[in-house]
Design a protein around this motif. Structure first.
Motif, PDB file in Angstrom:
ATOM      1  N   SER A  47       0.814  -1.213   0.000  1.00 19.99           N
ATOM      2  CA  SER A  47       0.000   0.000   0.000  1.00 19.99           C
ATOM      3  C   SER A  47       0.852   1.270   0.000  1.00 19.99           C
ATOM      4  N   GLU A  48       2.174   1.130   0.161  1.00 18.33           N
ATOM      5  CA  GLU A  48       3.060   2.293   0.185  1.00 18.33           C
ATOM      6  C   GLU A  48       3.488   2.677  -1.216  1.00 18.33           C
ATOM      7  N   GLU A  49       4.451   3.596  -1.305  1.00 18.29           N
ATOM      8  CA  GLU A  49       4.868   4.114  -2.601  1.00 18.29           C
ATOM      9  C   GLU A  49       5.334   2.998  -3.541  1.00 18.29           C
ATOM     10  N   PRO A  50       4.950   3.091  -4.826  1.00 15.70           N
ATOM     11  CA  PRO A  50       5.307   2.039  -5.783  1.00 15.70           C
ATOM     12  C   PRO A  50       6.784   2.050  -6.178  1.00 15.70           C
ATOM     13  N   VAL A  51       7.437   3.212  -6.062  1.00 13.58           N
ATOM     14  CA  VAL A  51       8.852   3.325  -6.417  1.00 13.58           C
ATOM     15  C   VAL A  51       9.580   3.960  -5.243  1.00 13.58           C
ATOM     16  N   LEU A  52      10.670   3.338  -4.803  1.00  8.87           N
ATOM     17  CA  LEU A  52      11.499   3.895  -3.746  1.00  8.87           C
ATOM     18  C   LEU A  52      12.636   4.662  -4.393  1.00  8.87           C
ATOM     19  N   CYS A  53      12.788   5.929  -4.042  1.00 10.68           N
ATOM     20  CA  CYS A  53      13.834   6.778  -4.621  1.00 10.68           C
ATOM     21  C   CYS A  53      14.694   7.336  -3.493  1.00 10.68           C
ATOM     22  N   ASN A  54      15.988   7.450  -3.760  1.00 12.82           N
ATOM     23  CA  ASN A  54      16.885   8.043  -2.788  1.00 12.82           C
ATOM     24  C   ASN A  54      18.145   8.473  -3.511  1.00 12.82           C
ATOM     25  N   ASN A  55      18.971   9.281  -2.835  1.00 13.72           N
ATOM     26  CA  ASN A  55      20.275   9.644  -3.375  1.00 13.72           C
ATOM     27  C   ASN A  55      21.229   9.882  -2.227  1.00 13.72           C
ATOM     28  N   TYR A  56      22.524   9.879  -2.565  1.00 12.32           N
ATOM     29  CA  TYR A  56      23.548  10.065  -1.545  1.00 12.32           C
ATOM     30  C   TYR A  56      24.755  10.721  -2.191  1.00 12.32           C
ATOM     31  N   LYS A  57      25.272  11.755  -1.551  1.00 14.49           N
ATOM     32  CA  LYS A  57      26.468  12.434  -2.042  1.00 14.49           C
ATOM     33  C   LYS A  57      27.694  11.727  -1.464  1.00 14.49           C
ATOM     34  N   ILE A  58      28.491  11.164  -2.352  1.00 14.94           N
ATOM     35  CA  ILE A  58      29.660  10.380  -1.948  1.00 14.94           C
ATOM     36  C   ILE A  58      30.897  11.265  -2.029  1.00 14.94           C
ATOM     37  N   GLY A  59      31.637  11.365  -0.925  1.00 15.14           N
ATOM     38  CA  GLY A  59      32.818  12.213  -0.882  1.00 15.14           C
ATOM     39  C   GLY A  59      34.130  11.464  -0.813  1.00 15.14           C
ATOM     40  N   GLU A  60      34.075  10.152  -0.657  1.00 17.39           N
ATOM     41  CA  GLU A  60      35.296   9.343  -0.578  1.00 17.39           C
ATOM     42  C   GLU A  60      35.047   8.005  -1.268  1.00 17.39           C
ATOM     43  N   PRO A  61      36.104   7.309  -1.668  1.00 15.33           N
ATOM     44  CA  PRO A  61      35.909   6.010  -2.339  1.00 15.33           C
ATOM     45  C   PRO A  61      35.156   5.035  -1.451  1.00 15.33           C
ATOM     46  N   GLY A  62      34.247   4.288  -2.051  1.00 15.84           N
ATOM     47  CA  GLY A  62      33.466   3.309  -1.311  1.00 15.84           C
ATOM     48  C   GLY A  62      32.330   2.788  -2.160  1.00 15.84           C
ATOM     49  N   LYS A  63      31.402   2.095  -1.521  1.00 16.61           N
ATOM     50  CA  LYS A  63      30.271   1.520  -2.249  1.00 16.61           C
ATOM     51  C   LYS A  63      28.984   1.745  -1.473  1.00 16.61           C
ATOM     52  N   VAL A  64      27.892   1.846  -2.219  1.00 16.27           N
ATOM     53  CA  VAL A  64      26.570   1.939  -1.631  1.00 16.27           C
ATOM     54  C   VAL A  64      25.954   0.550  -1.700  1.00 16.27           C
ATOM     55  N   VAL A  65      25.487   0.055  -0.564  1.00 18.22           N
ATOM     56  CA  VAL A  65      24.892  -1.278  -0.476  1.00 18.22           C
ATOM     57  C   VAL A  65      23.390  -1.114  -0.251  1.00 18.22           C
ATOM     58  N   LEU A  66      22.598  -1.578  -1.221  1.00 15.94           N
ATOM     59  CA  LEU A  66      21.144  -1.572  -1.102  1.00 15.94           C
ATOM     60  C   LEU A  66      20.720  -2.974  -0.686  1.00 15.94           C
ATOM     61  N   THR A  67      19.938  -3.075   0.367  1.00 15.11           N
ATOM     62  CA  THR A  67      19.510  -4.369   0.887  1.00 15.11           C
ATOM     63  C   THR A  67      18.007  -4.515   0.710  1.00 15.11           C
ATOM     64  N   ILE A  68      17.609  -5.558   0.005  1.00 12.93           N
ATOM     65  CA  ILE A  68      16.197  -5.893  -0.178  1.00 12.93           C
ATOM     66  C   ILE A  68      16.020  -7.300   0.385  1.00 12.93           C
ATOM     67  N   ASP A  69      15.211  -7.437   1.425  1.00 11.38           N
ATOM     68  CA  ASP A  69      15.001  -8.736   2.061  1.00 11.38           C
ATOM     69  C   ASP A  69      13.577  -9.205   1.802  1.00 11.38           C
ATOM     70  N   ASN A  70      13.476 -10.324   1.117  1.00  9.85           N
ATOM     71  CA  ASN A  70      12.193 -10.947   0.829  1.00  9.85           C
ATOM     72  C   ASN A  70      11.966 -12.034   1.876  1.00  9.85           C
ATOM     73  N   SER A  71      11.184 -11.725   2.895  1.00 10.70           N
ATOM     74  CA  SER A  71      10.987 -12.686   3.989  1.00 10.70           C
ATOM     75  C   SER A  71       9.911 -13.717   3.680  1.00 10.70           C
ATOM     76  N   SER A  72       9.178 -13.529   2.593  1.00 10.11           N
ATOM     77  CA  SER A  72       8.148 -14.507   2.232  1.00 10.11           C
ATOM     78  C   SER A  72       8.744 -15.546   1.289  1.00 10.11           C
ATOM     79  N   SER A  73       7.987 -16.567   1.046  1.00 16.61           N
ATOM     80  CA  SER A  73       8.461 -17.614   0.142  1.00 16.61           C
ATOM     81  C   SER A  73       8.065 -17.338  -1.307  1.00 16.61           C
ATOM     82  N   LYS A  74       7.335 -16.243  -1.529  1.00 15.13           N
ATOM     83  CA  LYS A  74       6.885 -15.907  -2.878  1.00 15.13           C
ATOM     84  C   LYS A  74       8.010 -15.238  -3.664  1.00 15.13           C
ATOM     85  N   LYS A  75       8.093 -15.564  -4.951  1.00 12.39           N
ATOM     86  CA  LYS A  75       9.085 -14.931  -5.813  1.00 12.39           C
ATOM     87  C   LYS A  75       8.637 -13.516  -6.130  1.00 12.39           C
TER      88      LYS A  75
END
Length: 90
Positions: A47-75
């Motif tokens: 029932s929440e927003e259909p698209v999740l949007c975000n941004n981040y200003k990166i000032g040093e070398p590194g990586k952005v890790v996005l975590t999506i956890d599907n706790s149900s058994s449905k694909k």
């Protein structure tokens, strides 16, 4: 793994068949730096927003890790888009 530095990273996520947990963090490459939590992990319902949007200003070398956890058994399908822009010094 793609590393980013001195840029603005923007992303959009869409999960088809919702009810997942979503979180984002920046993990710097250098040993003395700390991980930054961009988005605390939260459950996202259909029932929440259909698209999740975000941004981040990166000032040093590194990586952005996005975590999506599907706790149900449905694909579910995940669609995402990333975009980077060079960052101007402040």
């Amino acid at each position: 793994m793609i590393e980013y530095a001195n840029c603005l990273l923007s992303w959009e996520l869409r999960v088809i068949g919702w009810e997942v947990s979503y979180g984002a963090e920046f993990v710097p490459s250098s040993e003395g730096s700390y991980t930054v939590i961009i988005q605390k992990t939260r459950k996202v319902g259909s029932s929440e927003e259909p698209v999740l949007c975000n941004n981040y200003k990166i000032g040093e070398p590194g990586k952005v890790v996005l975590t999506i956890d599907n706790s149900s058994s449905k694909k579910k399908k995940l669609l995402y888009r990333l975009k980077t822009k060079p960052s101007t010094s402040d």
